[in-house]
Motif scaffolding. Structure first.
Motif, mmCIF file in Angstrom:
data_model
loop_
_atom_site.group_PDB
_atom_site.id
_atom_site.type_symbol
_atom_site.label_atom_id
_atom_site.label_comp_id
_atom_site.label_asym_id
_atom_site.label_seq_id
_atom_site.Cartn_x
_atom_site.Cartn_y
_atom_site.Cartn_z
ATOM 1 N N ALA A 255 -26.552 -7.141 41.657
ATOM 2 C CA ALA A 255 -26.984 -7.725 40.375
ATOM 3 C C ALA A 255 -26.723 -6.731 39.235
ATOM 4 N N ARG A 256 -26.976 -5.447 39.502
ATOM 5 C CA ARG A 256 -26.702 -4.445 38.459
ATOM 6 C C ARG A 256 -25.208 -4.392 38.140
ATOM 7 N N GLU A 257 -24.383 -4.525 39.184
ATOM 8 C CA GLU A 257 -22.934 -4.524 38.979
ATOM 9 C C GLU A 257 -22.493 -5.754 38.170
ATOM 10 N N LEU A 258 -23.049 -6.911 38.491
ATOM 11 C CA LEU A 258 -22.773 -8.133 37.718
ATOM 12 C C LEU A 258 -23.141 -7.918 36.250
ATOM 13 N N SER A 259 -24.327 -7.377 36.042
ATOM 14 C CA SER A 259 -24.834 -7.140 34.689
ATOM 15 C C SER A 259 -23.912 -6.170 33.924
ATOM 16 N N ARG A 260 -23.483 -5.111 34.612
ATOM 17 C CA ARG A 260 -22.600 -4.129 33.987
ATOM 18 C C ARG A 260 -21.285 -4.783 33.563
ATOM 19 N N ARG A 261 -20.724 -5.597 34.456
ATOM 20 C CA ARG A 261 -19.443 -6.233 34.135
ATOM 21 C C ARG A 261 -19.579 -7.198 32.961
ATOM 22 N N VAL A 262 -20.667 -7.953 32.930
ATOM 23 C CA VAL A 262 -20.882 -8.858 31.792
ATOM 24 C C VAL A 262 -20.957 -8.043 30.504
ATOM 25 N N GLY A 263 -21.741 -6.935 30.559
ATOM 26 C CA GLY A 263 -21.916 -6.100 29.371
ATOM 27 C C GLY A 263 -20.613 -5.495 28.889
ATOM 28 N N GLU A 264 -19.745 -5.136 29.840
ATOM 29 C CA GLU A 264 -18.473 -4.498 29.470
ATOM 30 C C GLU A 264 -17.322 -5.491 29.405
ATOM 31 N N LYS A 265 -17.651 -6.765 29.405
ATOM 32 C CA LYS A 265 -16.663 -7.843 29.287
ATOM 33 C C LYS A 265 -15.572 -7.747 30.360
ATOM 34 N N GLU A 266 -15.984 -7.344 31.555
ATOM 35 C CA GLU A 266 -15.053 -7.349 32.690
ATOM 36 C C GLU A 266 -15.199 -8.664 33.455
ATOM 37 N N ASP A 267 -14.182 -8.971 34.249
ATOM 38 C CA ASP A 267 -14.214 -10.163 35.102
ATOM 39 C C ASP A 267 -15.356 -10.033 36.120
ATOM 40 N N TRP A 268 -16.255 -11.000 36.151
ATOM 41 C CA TRP A 268 -17.353 -10.957 37.134
ATOM 42 C C TRP A 268 -17.277 -12.114 38.132
ATOM 43 N N SER A 269 -16.102 -12.763 38.184
ATOM 44 C CA SER A 269 -16.003 -13.971 39.010
ATOM 45 C C SER A 269 -16.232 -13.697 40.493
ATOM 46 N N ASN A 270 -15.840 -12.499 40.983
ATOM 47 C CA ASN A 270 -15.999 -12.287 42.430
ATOM 48 C C ASN A 270 -17.419 -11.876 42.837
ATOM 49 N N THR A 271 -18.363 -11.902 41.891
ATOM 50 C CA THR A 271 -19.783 -11.775 42.263
ATOM 51 C C THR A 271 -20.363 -13.143 42.640
ATOM 52 N N GLN A 272 -19.563 -14.204 42.469
ATOM 53 C CA GLN A 272 -20.056 -15.566 42.671
ATOM 54 C C GLN A 272 -19.491 -16.150 43.971
ATOM 55 N N SER A 273 -20.269 -16.977 44.637
ATOM 56 C CA SER A 273 -19.758 -17.634 45.844
ATOM 57 C C SER A 273 -20.056 -19.134 45.805
ATOM 58 N N MET A 274 -19.221 -19.880 46.518
ATOM 59 C CA MET A 274 -19.305 -21.342 46.482
ATOM 60 C C MET A 274 -20.547 -21.823 47.216
ATOM 61 N N GLY A 275 -21.234 -22.805 46.636
ATOM 62 C CA GLY A 275 -22.422 -23.375 47.260
ATOM 63 C C GLY A 275 -22.176 -24.793 47.750
ATOM 64 N N GLU A 276 -23.235 -25.553 47.838
ATOM 65 C CA GLU A 276 -23.169 -26.896 48.434
ATOM 66 C C GLU A 276 -22.956 -27.989 47.399
ATOM 67 N N LEU A 277 -22.849 -27.600 46.116
ATOM 68 C CA LEU A 277 -22.775 -28.614 45.060
ATOM 69 C C LEU A 277 -21.454 -28.558 44.294
ATOM 70 N N VAL A 278 -21.043 -29.703 43.812
ATOM 71 C CA VAL A 278 -19.915 -29.820 42.888
ATOM 72 C C VAL A 278 -20.391 -30.668 41.711
ATOM 73 N N LEU A 279 -19.671 -30.584 40.596
ATOM 74 C CA LEU A 279 -19.974 -31.485 39.489
ATOM 75 C C LEU A 279 -19.494 -32.887 39.851
ATOM 76 N N ASN A 280 -20.269 -33.878 39.501
ATOM 77 C CA ASN A 280 -19.919 -35.257 39.846
ATOM 78 C C ASN A 280 -18.696 -35.699 39.041
#
Lengths: 307, 307
Positions: A99-124
């Motif tokens: 979470a600290r790494e995610l926060s750091r990347r957001v703060g420094e405008k770095e790509d944070w996409s690989n902190t995220q993983s796919m769940g059970e939902l999609v947009l309808n």
């Protein structure tokens, strides 16, 4: 010979006019704008008019969230036909250090996409999807009809105002025999043309196809057209020569009935059909046709929306 | 000494009862169920009651989609405080070959998450977020008030029925001086308790904190509690001893005003506050308190919802 400079409207000019008249509210992402109270009032009143026209249909109302089960799309082949339109919901499932790494990347405008993983939902992606699993089993003799008003998502960012990423569809779904659902679909096409005529909209129906992806998609579209499975009602909104599809009327054959085990009363594989009315597009069609201030619309139109 | 077996209700029993009475419709993913016509009727009528109680507030209505700009969350520190609750929208942006690979993986039930990439949208985590950018600039002397009804998302799958991933909040947001927004927040707390009393709900207000992530979050929660920034109204729904938060009343100090440059009429950094009424939770509180068939609710309650 004269040159007609009005053959096409300017979609960006129409977008700017909607903003200037405080009908929509830009948010910095294409196709995700806000709607004002005036816009919403038109939308709700059109929706109420549709309800009034279908009050005797014995349609059951259901409301599903804007996110649905990912399995539902996997099971119905959506990702084969429309991989480009799908929105999948990812989220963070890490620990404090991550979470600290995610926060750091957001703060420094770095790509944070690989902190995220796919769940059970999609947009309808279409208002009707969550309804089909509720039809599983044997239908009553007269079939079943359901209606919904859902937010749907399409991954197609555009500054053209009718091409939204998130919008609402008033939908009707019918399950029954092939004859039941196709005559119902045809009834709705006529009914909708009647509603559009009352509202003074220059509407025309036409055979249509879904926006299938890629080369294989062209074959699917050809087959859909040949079998007259999809009709749309079009109204000029951002172009005179390429009017905007405001409603669609679709026969699915057994596309949903087979994966969800939907059977007619005598045990055959059922057919399904759906009718979707694109509420924001219809509001924009009204605004384009009658003017950006609804208090100035013709009395013959207003009486149907503000009875 | 006696043992009170009724100290807590059984949340899964309540969920099953909501399903059995056709109030909600399971979809196979926790916290993303459908709502029936009866459930929606209660929800809409409660929302109308709130509108009636706030009709003289001069609140501007806005409607934003369930997806909002990712930058908005990045800019307001949401991912620092609530990384675990956020839903980000990913999609496929590949070519035909990659689409065939996606399709193959779906068909063979393989992980297809790395075919998706992060876009510009996230699911809206709280009804008020998209409103703050519209306040940028100098506020009028009396401040500004906006109201919305939005679908919001929280990544917290649970079979406990009040713990939803996707639900609706009727929200009011106020921007102005610290005194304007804090007295307005307190007014709404009293007003909401009055509405709950009319509806016969055993409601109590209490100081509360947001579900900040991790150890650092505990400090933020302590500070929030000490400054009395957040109140909730709680009603027993799935537990007598841990009643369910149905509304929250929040002062944000300059949390949103600083990033979005919201100033009072004399050029100071403004304050903002928001009030959120959790519509599904309030419907469930009514169903738990008065019974699962609203036609059997006390006349003293029904007269406010079905006037």
């Amino acid at each position: 010979m004269t040159t007609d400079h009005n053959t096409n409207f300017d979609p960006y000019e129409f977008y700017a006019a909607l903003v200037a008249h405080k009908l929509i509210i830009p948010v910095g992402v294409p196709g995700a704008f806000g709607r004002s109270a005036i816009f919403e009032d038109i939308l709700e009143r059109f929706n109420a008019l549709v309800s009034a026209h279908s009050a005797d249909d014995d349609a059951q109302m259901m409301t599903f969230p804007p996110v649905i089960s990912r399995q539902l799309l996997e099971k119905t082949g959506y990702l084969d036909s429309f991989p480009h339109l799908c929105g999948t919901v990812f989220s963070f499932n890490g620990d404090e250090r991550q979470a600290r790494e995610l926060s750091r990347r957001v703060g420094e405008k770095e790509d944070w996409s690989n902190t995220q993983s796919m769940g059970e939902l999609v947009l309808n992606p279409a208002a009707c999807y969550p309804v089909y699993p509720t039809f599983t089993g044997i239908l009553p003799v007269k079939g079943r009809t359901v209606t919904m008003l859902h937010w749907v998502f399409r991954n197609e960012p555009s500054n053209e105002p009718t091409r939204m990423q998130s919008f609402r569809v008033r939908e009707f779904v019918r399950a029954g025999t092939e004859a039941q659902v196709s005559s119902w679909r045809d009834m709705w096409l006529e009914r909708s043309l009647g509603i559009f005529a009352k509202l003074g909209l220059p509407a025309h129906s036409d055979i249509a196809t879904d926006p299938f992806f890629g080369r294989a998609g062209k074959l699917m579209a050809d087959s859909q057209r040949k079998n007259e499975l999809k009709f749309e009602i079009n109204v000029p909104v951002i172009s005179k020569t390429a009017p905007t599809a405001c409603c669609s009327f679709n026969c699915h054959q057994d596309h949903f009935s087979t994966p969800f085990g939907i059977k007619t009363h005598n045990g055959d594989v059922a057919s399904t059909a759906c009718v979707g009315l694109g509420l924001e597009r219809i509001v924009m069609a009204l605004l384009k046709t009658h003017g950006l201030d609804p208090t100035g619309w013709p009395a013959t139109v207003r009486k149907h929306l503000w009875p």
